[in-house]
Design a protein around this motif. Structure first.
Motif, short mmCIF file in Angstrom:
data_model
loop_
_atom_site.label_atom_id
_atom_site.label_comp_id
_atom_site.label_asym_id
_atom_site.label_seq_id
_atom_site.Cartn_x
_atom_site.Cartn_y
_atom_site.Cartn_z
N ARG A 1 95.10 27.20 54.46
CA ARG A 1 94.13 28.28 54.25
C ARG A 1 93.17 27.93 53.13
NH1 ARG A 1 95.25 34.54 52.43
NH2 ARG A 1 95.98 33.47 50.55
N VAL A 2 93.67 27.24 52.11
CA VAL A 2 92.83 26.84 50.98
C VAL A 2 91.95 25.64 51.33
CG1 VAL A 2 92.91 25.81 48.67
CG2 VAL A 2 94.33 27.78 49.20
N ILE A 3 92.52 24.67 52.04
CA ILE A 3 91.84 23.41 52.26
C ILE A 3 90.87 23.44 53.45
CG2 ILE A 3 92.19 20.94 52.78
CD1 ILE A 3 92.99 21.73 49.96
N GLU A 4 91.14 24.25 54.48
CA GLU A 4 90.32 24.21 55.69
C GLU A 4 88.84 24.49 55.44
OE1 GLU A 4 92.28 26.73 58.50
OE2 GLU A 4 93.64 25.14 59.19
N PRO A 5 88.46 25.47 54.60
CA PRO A 5 87.02 25.65 54.33
C PRO A 5 86.39 24.43 53.66
CG PRO A 5 88.26 27.60 53.65
CD PRO A 5 89.26 26.53 53.95
N ILE A 6 87.16 23.76 52.79
CA ILE A 6 86.67 22.54 52.15
C ILE A 6 86.49 21.43 53.19
CG2 ILE A 6 87.20 20.74 50.45
CD1 ILE A 6 88.75 22.88 48.87
N ASP A 7 87.49 21.28 54.07
CA ASP A 7 87.40 20.28 55.13
C ASP A 7 86.16 20.50 56.00
OD1 ASP A 7 89.74 19.02 54.39
OD2 ASP A 7 90.98 20.03 55.88
N ALA A 8 85.95 21.76 56.40
CA ALA A 8 84.83 22.08 57.28
C ALA A 8 83.50 21.75 56.61
CB ALA A 8 84.87 23.55 57.68
N ALA A 9 83.38 22.09 55.33
CA ALA A 9 82.14 21.81 54.61
C ALA A 9 81.94 20.31 54.41
CB ALA A 9 82.15 22.52 53.26
N THR B 1 99.89 18.46 55.80
CA THR B 1 98.66 18.08 56.49
C THR B 1 98.85 17.98 57.99
OG1 THR B 1 99.14 15.75 56.14
CG2 THR B 1 97.76 16.82 54.50
N GLY B 2 97.74 18.19 58.71
CA GLY B 2 97.74 18.10 60.17
C GLY B 2 96.54 17.31 60.65
N PRO B 3 96.25 17.35 61.94
CA PRO B 3 95.15 16.55 62.51
C PRO B 3 93.79 16.82 61.86
CG PRO B 3 96.55 17.43 64.24
CD PRO B 3 97.00 18.07 62.97
N ALA B 4 93.51 18.07 61.50
CA ALA B 4 92.20 18.38 60.92
C ALA B 4 92.00 17.65 59.60
CB ALA B 4 92.06 19.89 60.71
N GLU B 5 93.02 17.69 58.74
CA GLU B 5 92.91 17.03 57.44
C GLU B 5 92.84 15.50 57.60
OE1 GLU B 5 94.11 20.91 57.39
OE2 GLU B 5 95.43 19.32 58.11
N GLU B 6 93.61 14.98 58.54
CA GLU B 6 93.60 13.54 58.78
C GLU B 6 92.24 13.08 59.31
OE1 GLU B 6 96.85 12.93 61.40
OE2 GLU B 6 98.38 13.38 59.87
N THR B 7 91.59 13.92 60.12
CA THR B 7 90.27 13.58 60.64
C THR B 7 89.25 13.46 59.51
OG1 THR B 7 90.69 14.62 62.78
CG2 THR B 7 88.38 14.35 62.14
N VAL B 8 89.27 14.42 58.59
CA VAL B 8 88.34 14.36 57.46
C VAL B 8 88.58 13.09 56.64
CG1 VAL B 8 87.63 15.48 55.30
CG2 VAL B 8 88.11 16.86 57.33
N ARG B 9 89.84 12.81 56.35
CA ARG B 9 90.18 11.63 55.56
C ARG B 9 89.68 10.36 56.25
NH1 ARG B 9 96.39 10.19 55.00
NH2 ARG B 9 95.99 9.60 57.16
N GLU B 10 89.97 10.24 57.55
CA GLU B 10 89.60 9.02 58.27
C GLU B 10 88.09 8.87 58.39
OE1 GLU B 10 91.65 6.64 58.98
OE2 GLU B 10 93.26 7.86 58.13
N CYS C 1 83.01 17.94 56.44
CA CYS C 1 82.59 17.40 57.74
C CYS C 1 81.12 17.73 58.02
CB CYS C 1 83.47 17.97 58.85
SG CYS C 1 85.07 17.14 59.01
N ALA C 2 80.72 18.95 57.70
CA ALA C 2 79.32 19.33 57.93
C ALA C 2 78.38 18.48 57.07
CB ALA C 2 79.13 20.81 57.61
#
Length: 210
Positions: free
Chosen positions: A59-67, A128-137, A69-70
């Motif tokens: 919940r904390v990290i997903e908005p950061i991940d989305a931003a 971590t799950g696929p979304a976080e791994e995608t941002v990292r990669e 990626c954008a």
């Protein structure tokens, strides 16, 4: 304003307590007591304390991940190899946006990120799950293109350093406020600029000697 549902109340309480006391220092009983929920509610809504930790972190990290990626998409729309400084800004900027000075939510986010980076409990490192791994990669690949002399391991070490430096800076702002220090939009923007300049230099440094 509508009263938060039980699941949200548990998430709010867990985020506060995990950030303050770490994973092992926080009991399910303490979480449900702060949330005003019964003891079985964590199992009903999340399955386990570990799954609750994962839900809090996401919940904390997903908005950061989305931003992040954008920001990367915006850079790639202009050039396939953005400068290091622009990549750093796209990665760092959302961290500052989600951890503003003078905001208790920002303080909790910074404390929780420091907990995720430093807590010895295995459950904290396995959220971590696929979304976080995608941002990292995606960022690892982008930095690798413009910093070809660095190994993937050293690149990831430096990216973790970005997270640590930013989270500790934001945490320090909230825990040790001083007059005129990162307490206004101007000072906050200055800190953001300092971080980007410093971290760009760190990312651009020659490979470490082995």
């Amino acid at each position: 304003m509508a009263t938060p549902d039980t699941r949200t109340q548990i998430l709010d309480a867990a985020e506060h307590l995990f950030a303050e006391h770490g994973y092992r220092g926080t009991s399910v009983r303490a979480i449900t007591k702060l949330a005003g929920a019964n003891l079985a509610a964590v199992g009903y809504h999340f399955g386990s304390k570990a799954e609750l930790m994962a839900a809090v972190a996401r919940r904390v990290i997903e908005p950061i991940d989305a931003a992040q990626c954008a920001g990367l998409d915006k850079l790639f729309a202009r050039t396939p190899e953005p400068p290091v400084g622009e990549l750093v800004e796209a990665f760092v900027g959302p961290l500052f946006d989600e951890m503003p000075a003078g905001d208790e939510g920002g303080a909790r986010t910074s404390r929780l990120i420091v907990t995720i980076l430093s807590d010895p409990a295995e459950e904290v490192r396995s959220w971590t799950g696929p979304a976080e791994e995608t941002v990292r990669e995606r960022y690892l690949a982008a930095f690798a293109r413009v910093l070809p002399g660095l190994s993937p391991e050293e690149l990831w070490f430096r990216m973790r350093g970005i997270l640590a430096v930013t989270a500790v800076d934001r945490l320090d702002v909230h825990q040790q406020p001083s007059p005129g220090c990162a307490s206004s939009p101007v000072e906050g923007e200055a800190a953001r600029g300092w971080a980007i300049t410093f971290l760009t230099a760190a990312m651009s440094a020659p490979p470490a000697r082995t």
